[in-house]
Design a protein around this motif. Structure first.
Motif, PDB file in Angstrom:
ATOM      1  N   GLU A 168      -5.156  12.607   1.118  1.00  0.00           N
ATOM      2  CA  GLU A 168      -4.732  11.431   1.876  1.00  0.00           C
ATOM      3  C   GLU A 168      -3.395  10.902   1.360  1.00  0.00           C
ATOM      4  OE1 GLU A 168      -6.247   9.747   4.456  1.00  0.00           O
ATOM      5  OE2 GLU A 168      -7.877  11.177   4.618  1.00  0.00           O
ATOM      6  N   PHE A 187      -8.208  -3.674  -7.588  1.00  0.00           N
ATOM      7  CA  PHE A 187      -9.425  -3.072  -8.131  1.00  0.00           C
ATOM      8  C   PHE A 187      -9.236  -1.605  -8.502  1.00  0.00           C
ATOM      9  CE2 PHE A 187     -11.196  -6.637  -5.732  1.00  0.00           C
ATOM     10  CZ  PHE A 187     -11.966  -7.204  -6.731  1.00  0.00           C
ATOM     11  N   PHE A 188      -8.412  -0.907  -7.740  1.00  0.00           N
ATOM     12  CA  PHE A 188      -8.360   0.542  -7.934  1.00  0.00           C
ATOM     13  C   PHE A 188      -6.980   1.042  -8.332  1.00  0.00           C
ATOM     14  CE2 PHE A 188     -11.514  -0.334  -4.516  1.00  0.00           C
ATOM     15  CZ  PHE A 188     -12.624  -0.184  -5.312  1.00  0.00           C
ATOM     16  N   GLY A 189      -5.994   0.153  -8.305  1.00  0.00           N
ATOM     17  CA  GLY A 189      -4.634   0.597  -8.588  1.00  0.00           C
ATOM     18  C   GLY A 189      -4.406   0.787 -10.080  1.00  0.00           C
ATOM     19  N   ARG A 190      -3.235   1.314 -10.375  1.00  0.00           N
ATOM     20  CA  ARG A 190      -2.891   1.524 -11.773  1.00  0.00           C
ATOM     21  C   ARG A 190      -2.396   0.235 -12.410  1.00  0.00           C
ATOM     22  NH1 ARG A 190      -2.311   7.071 -13.038  1.00  0.00           N
ATOM     23  NH2 ARG A 190      -2.414   8.373 -11.188  1.00  0.00           N
ATOM     24  N   ARG A 240       3.344   9.717  -7.582  1.00  0.00           N
ATOM     25  CA  ARG A 240       4.513   9.479  -8.415  1.00  0.00           C
ATOM     26  C   ARG A 240       5.378  10.735  -8.476  1.00  0.00           C
ATOM     27  NH1 ARG A 240       1.608   8.221 -13.486  1.00  0.00           N
ATOM     28  NH2 ARG A 240       0.117   9.544 -12.447  1.00  0.00           N
ATOM     29  N   SER A 279     -10.156   3.704 -11.404  1.00  0.00           N
ATOM     30  CA  SER A 279     -10.122   2.443 -12.148  1.00  0.00           C
ATOM     31  C   SER A 279     -11.525   2.082 -12.636  1.00  0.00           C
ATOM     32  CB  SER A 279      -9.607   1.338 -11.232  1.00  0.00           C
ATOM     33  OG  SER A 279     -10.581   1.066 -10.253  1.00  0.00           O
ATOM     34  N   SER A 293       0.820  -1.193   0.000  1.00  0.00           N
ATOM     35  CA  SER A 293       0.000   0.000   0.000  1.00  0.00           C
ATOM     36  C   SER A 293       0.860   1.251   0.000  1.00  0.00           C
ATOM     37  CB  SER A 293      -0.893  -0.002   1.223  1.00  0.00           C
ATOM     38  OG  SER A 293      -0.087   0.195   2.347  1.00  0.00           O
ATOM     39  N   ALA A 307      -4.905  -4.047   1.186  1.00  0.00           N
ATOM     40  CA  ALA A 307      -3.914  -3.428   0.300  1.00  0.00           C
ATOM     41  C   ALA A 307      -3.960  -4.100  -1.074  1.00  0.00           C
ATOM     42  CB  ALA A 307      -2.533  -3.556   0.925  1.00  0.00           C
ATOM     43  N   ALA A 308      -4.052  -5.457  -1.070  1.00  0.00           N
ATOM     44  CA  ALA A 308      -4.104  -6.182  -2.346  1.00  0.00           C
ATOM     45  C   ALA A 308      -5.375  -5.846  -3.100  1.00  0.00           C
ATOM     46  CB  ALA A 308      -4.024  -7.679  -2.081  1.00  0.00           C
ATOM     47  N   GLY A 328      -4.662  13.835 -12.335  1.00  0.00           N
ATOM     48  CA  GLY A 328      -3.603  13.015 -11.740  1.00  0.00           C
ATOM     49  C   GLY A 328      -4.100  11.863 -10.896  1.00  0.00           C
ATOM     50  N   ILE A 329      -5.329  11.958 -10.409  1.00  0.00           N
ATOM     51  CA  ILE A 329      -5.828  10.889  -9.542  1.00  0.00           C
ATOM     52  C   ILE A 329      -6.558   9.872 -10.410  1.00  0.00           C
ATOM     53  CG2 ILE A 329      -7.229  10.351  -7.522  1.00  0.00           C
ATOM     54  CD1 ILE A 329      -4.907  12.139  -6.841  1.00  0.00           C
ATOM     55  N   HIS A 330      -6.086   8.635 -10.334  1.00  0.00           N
ATOM     56  CA  HIS A 330      -6.571   7.592 -11.234  1.00  0.00           C
ATOM     57  C   HIS A 330      -7.864   6.971 -10.691  1.00  0.00           C
ATOM     58  CE1 HIS A 330      -6.505   4.003 -13.722  1.00  0.00           C
ATOM     59  NE2 HIS A 330      -6.525   3.263 -12.637  1.00  0.00           N
ATOM     60  N   ARG A 340      -2.694   9.779  -1.797  1.00  0.00           N
ATOM     61  CA  ARG A 340      -2.798   8.676  -2.756  1.00  0.00           C
ATOM     62  C   ARG A 340      -2.905   9.229  -4.170  1.00  0.00           C
ATOM     63  NH1 ARG A 340      -7.470   7.138  -1.549  1.00  0.00           N
ATOM     64  NH2 ARG A 340      -7.620   7.283   0.700  1.00  0.00           N
ATOM     65  N   ASP A 341      -2.603   8.410  -5.153  1.00  0.00           N
ATOM     66  CA  ASP A 341      -2.828   8.863  -6.524  1.00  0.00           C
ATOM     67  C   ASP A 341      -3.879   8.006  -7.196  1.00  0.00           C
ATOM     68  OD1 ASP A 341      -1.457   6.554  -6.877  1.00  0.00           O
ATOM     69  OD2 ASP A 341      -0.199   7.297  -8.491  1.00  0.00           O
ATOM     70  N   VAL A 342      -4.609   7.222  -6.400  1.00  0.00           N
ATOM     71  CA  VAL A 342      -5.741   6.473  -6.952  1.00  0.00           C
ATOM     72  C   VAL A 342      -6.969   6.771  -6.099  1.00  0.00           C
ATOM     73  CG1 VAL A 342      -4.393   4.617  -7.937  1.00  0.00           C
ATOM     74  CG2 VAL A 342      -5.168   4.436  -5.595  1.00  0.00           C
ATOM     75  N   LEU A 343      -8.093   6.721  -6.759  1.00  0.00           N
ATOM     76  CA  LEU A 343      -9.357   6.999  -6.091  1.00  0.00           C
ATOM     77  C   LEU A 343      -9.881   5.704  -5.477  1.00  0.00           C
ATOM     78  CD1 LEU A 343     -11.238   9.361  -5.708  1.00  0.00           C
ATOM     79  CD2 LEU A 343     -12.296   8.845  -7.888  1.00  0.00           C
ATOM     80  N   LEU A 344     -10.325   5.775  -4.227  1.00  0.00           N
ATOM     81  CA  LEU A 344     -10.852   4.592  -3.548  1.00  0.00           C
ATOM     82  C   LEU A 344     -12.310   4.838  -3.136  1.00  0.00           C
ATOM     83  CD1 LEU A 344      -7.994   3.563  -1.095  1.00  0.00           C
ATOM     84  CD2 LEU A 344      -8.435   2.728  -3.383  1.00  0.00           C
ATOM     85  N   ARG A 370       3.628   1.724  -1.549  1.00  0.00           N
ATOM     86  CA  ARG A 370       4.004   2.008  -2.914  1.00  0.00           C
ATOM     87  C   ARG A 370       2.821   2.626  -3.656  1.00  0.00           C
ATOM     88  NH1 ARG A 370       3.627  -1.268  -6.778  1.00  0.00           N
ATOM     89  NH2 ARG A 370       3.526  -3.123  -5.511  1.00  0.00           N
ATOM     90  N   MET A 371       1.634   2.069  -3.354  1.00  0.00           N
ATOM     91  CA  MET A 371       0.457   2.507  -4.061  1.00  0.00           C
ATOM     92  C   MET A 371       0.049   3.915  -3.627  1.00  0.00           C
ATOM     93  SD  MET A 371      -3.021   0.452  -3.988  1.00  0.00           S
ATOM     94  CE  MET A 371      -4.534   1.355  -3.878  1.00  0.00           C
ATOM     95  N   ARG A 404      -7.116  -3.097  -2.913  1.00  0.00           N
ATOM     96  CA  ARG A 404      -7.011  -1.739  -3.479  1.00  0.00           C
ATOM     97  C   ARG A 404      -6.185  -1.766  -4.751  1.00  0.00           C
ATOM     98  NH1 ARG A 404      -5.704   2.279   1.552  1.00  0.00           N
ATOM     99  NH2 ARG A 404      -7.834   2.435   2.332  1.00  0.00           N
ATOM    100  N   ALA A 405      -5.070  -2.516  -4.670  1.00  0.00           N
ATOM    101  CA  ALA A 405      -4.201  -2.549  -5.844  1.00  0.00           C
ATOM    102  C   ALA A 405      -4.903  -3.244  -7.006  1.00  0.00           C
ATOM    103  CB  ALA A 405      -2.902  -3.253  -5.501  1.00  0.00           C
ATOM    104  N   ARG A 440      -9.979  14.475  -2.072  1.00  0.00           N
ATOM    105  CA  ARG A 440      -9.777  13.795  -0.793  1.00  0.00           C
ATOM    106  C   ARG A 440      -8.671  12.748  -0.912  1.00  0.00           C
ATOM    107  NH1 ARG A 440     -10.519   8.827   2.334  1.00  0.00           N
ATOM    108  NH2 ARG A 440     -10.923   9.492   4.459  1.00  0.00           N
TER     109      ARG A 440
END
Lengths: 367, 322
Positions: free
Chosen positions: A317, B282-285, A29, A261, A22, B276-277, A257-259, A319-323, A24-25, B279-280, A313
């Protein structure tokens, strides 16, 4: 962004125990170094506001999100919980031209735009009013007690907020940096005018403020003389922490910038249809016929606002991904005032809508 | 000269002397045969051999006759040795109980001799072992024919055989009742086990959400290289968490979840890795990174541990679910 010490308290980070994956995630970047710098500035901004307004971390966080999502904010709450203090502190920490008006029952749209008076020579004069006075530079427009103003004023605000422009002196004035902050107390009903649906929909967020419940905070709010004088309290806030003029650029950059998915997009679509058709989504509330609860609202603009705010948000926090957590954190404030109920339920709105939002989030699976 | 010859003889006798006490160490040997007559083909009969031996001498197991066929018509079917009382003359009585079975098909009444045998007794002293042999003599038995030599002819040879004795009729009631009782007990046990393990048809219970999830994950683990299977397995665990908590549990809620369900407290770290897995994935790059960082076996192990923690229930004295 090496070498920058975290000035503001770090945002709540529940992933502290989660190992490398997490981390890394969650790291933005290196290419987005500007975003990281701005994040530090945003956290510093929050810390400055928190000096003046204690026990309102959530409201402060939401206002910060609104600033970086370039959205207008409506604060509502009890009398004397610090709505005005919060907005004054925000206006101070946010650089740029600042104007403030008080809503009154006899206020007319022209009062906002023009300032009419009799000059020394006895002849009437018309000069630019509060909105036009700073012309293009106006960044923070603070509307106190907005529900005391008449619907005519509200409709002027409609264009001002949506298009950031207004027609006056036979020409168009544009306010590229404008951000409207309004507050409204929800206790008084006399001599007030409910905001029309269209005007409410233009606000990015409606933030409810409650007095802090922590006994220690309550004690210090009651006895610490620091909190008795609002002017010196607001003066403690460092001025111009964020340059409002530059926010537009960074706001656009972070939206890119915020990805998000595909799984998150699915989640948003599920949320959306659950709000529009709660019965089909399997949501039920006590004493409510779910088939005929929602009359309208949850517009595409509303959903777009939700995503904008959620992206900010996620950025705050770190992060560069949306959760889904990001959506949940801003869902109530960005969506609740856009959900319009059938008239039979509208009277109980203040009880039903929060429950409904909670039920939607508790029902729609994520991911 | 004669005297010298006599002395030589005496010396020789003295040399032979140590062999003599053997006779003294074994006393009388008595064979007691309770019924040595009227024996038919296949009859079993017993005999007791009583041997007096000097105290301290015990029969050597290797010297006892072995159970098994002794002659073509006689089997030794059993043998036991017991030490008897100490006799007044200082000897000890040893009893050999022998069981025989005869297979002699006699045509007339006939006397047969049970074969003689020897039993070696030995006494262990500090310096040497002294042994003595007891001779058990033969003893007679009388065997008789079962039928006349020339029976009258019959049409069917089967008639020579006696009819079979009727089978005793037993009451099957108690056995049947017991069988039912055990079957019911077994079924009840199976039902309890199925409830505990959340087997079909008790698998769709909110209280066993993780059992169902673990089952699904195990099924999906058959395709460990399939990205879709990995995501489906993550989703199965998500739904298990959701159903356990009665709401949607997201990564940020993990601490609250563990606070509400202390039973899973020991799994904080695997659950953190799971989120963490997820998130990576489903939502990660880079969705594939999740499977590399937290591969399928870890996922399966976590699901199994969650199901086990769910079965074990909340820790004692700690309220449980709200």
């Amino acid at each position: 962004m090496p070498g920058v010490a975290p000035i503001a308290p770090r945002p709540r980070d529940c992933d502290a125990s989660v190992p490398e994956l997490s981390i890394r995630m969650n790291q933005i970047r290196p290419a987005d170094a500007a975003l990281t710098d701005w994040r530090q500035a945003a956290l510093r901004f929050e810390a400055e506001i928190a000096k003046a307004v204690v026990g309102q971390e959530r409201a402060i966080r939401l206002v910060t999100i609104a600033i970086f999502a370039r959205g207008h904010v409506l604060l509502e709450g009890d009398v004397g919980v610090g709505k005005t203090t919060l907005l004054r502190a925000v206006a101070r920490a946010l650089g740029g031209a600042y104007e403030r008006v008080e809503g009154t029952v006899d206020m007319m749209p022209a009062d906002l735009i023009y300032h009419t008076y009799l000059a020394e020579d006895g002849r009437p004069r018309i000069e630019p009013g509060p909105v036009l006075r700073r012309s293009q530079d106006l960044s923070v427009f603070f509307f106190n007690e907005i529900n005391r103003a008449r619907p005519q004023v509200h409709s002027l605000l409609l264009r001002l907020m949506a298009e950031r422009s207004v027609q006056a002196f036979d020409r168009e004035y544009r306010f590229p940096h404008l951000q409207v902050f309004a507050d409204r107390n929800r206790v008084e009903r006399e001599e007030t005018f409910e905001l029309p649906a269209a005007a409410r929909d233009r606000f990015l967020m409606e933030i409810g403020m409650e007095a802090p419940t922590d006994p220690a905070l309550r004690r210090s709010l009651a006895f610490d003389p620091r909190f008795h004088d609002t002017d010196t309290l607001v003066a403690e806030v460092a001025a111009d922490v964020i340059d409002q003029g530059a926010v537009a650029g960074i706001a656009a950059a972070l939206q890119h910038g915020i990805h998000a998915s595909p799984a998150l997009e699915d989640y948003v679509v599920r949320l959306w249809s659950a709000v529009r058709e709660p019965a089909k989504a399997g949501i039920s509330l006590p004493d409510v016929a779910m088939e005929s609860l929602v009359q309208g609202g949850a517009s595409p603009r509303g959903i777009a606002f939700l995503i904008r705010a959620a992206r900010v948000r996620a950025w705050l926090e770190g992060r560069d991904v949306l959760l889904p957590e990001d959506l949940r954190a801003v869902f109530h404030e960005t969506m609740a005032h856009r959900i319009f109920l059938e008239p039979v339920y509208e009277m109980r709105r203040e009880r039903i809508v929060p429950e409904f939002c909670r039920a939607v989030l508790a029902t729609v699976p994520a991911p | 000269m004669r005297l010298r010859a006599l002395l030589t003889l005496a010396a020789l006798a003295a040399c032979l002397l140590p062999a003599l006490p053997a006779a003294a160490q074994i006393g009388t040997v008595t064979v007691r045969s309770p019924r040595p007559f009227g024996l038919f083909l296949g009859d079993r009969f017993g005999a007791t051999v009583e041997i007096e031996a000097a105290d301290g001498f015990v029969p050597q197991a290797a010297s006892l006759p072995k159970a098994g066929p002794l002659t073509y018509w006689l089997d030794l079917t059993g043998l036991s040795v017991a030490a008897g009382p100490l006799l007044p003359n200082g000897n000890r009585l040893w009893r050999l109980s022998l069981a025989y079975q005869t297979f002699y098909a006699a045509l007339d009444v006939r006397r047969l001799d049970i074969p003689a045998f020897t039993v070696t007794f030995a006494s262990d002293s500090a310096r040497a072992t002294t042994s003595a042999t007891a001779e058990v003599p033969t003893w007679p038995i009388l065997v008789s024919p079962l039928r006349e030599i020339q029976p009258p002819p019959v049409a069917d040879p089967v008639d020579y055989l006696r009819p079979e004795s009727p089978v005793p009729r037993r009451d099957p009631g108690p056995a049947r009742a017991l069988a039912w009782a055990f079957a019911a007990l077994g079924l009840a046990g199976l039902a309890l086990l199925a409830r505990d393990r959340a087997w079909w048809p008790l698998h769709r219970r909110p209280a066993r959400a993780f059992a169902a999830a673990a089952r699904q994950v195990r099924r999906l683990a058959a395709r460990p290289e399939d990205e879709a299977a990995y995501r489906a397995a993550l989703l199965a665990l998500h739904r298990g968490l959701d159903r356990t908590d009665g709401r949607r549990v997201m990564g940020e809620d993990l601490a609250d979840f563990l606070g509400r369900h202390p039973a899973y407290g020991a799994l904080a770290q695997p659950l953190g890795r799971f989120f963490a897995a997820s998130r990576a994935a489903f939502f990660g790059r880079d969705p594939a990174a999740a499977r590399r960082a937290w591969p399928f076996p870890d996922l399966v192990a976590t699901a199994r541990r969650l199901a086990a923690a769910e079965r074990a229930g909340p820790p004692a004295g700690n309220g449980g679910t709200p």
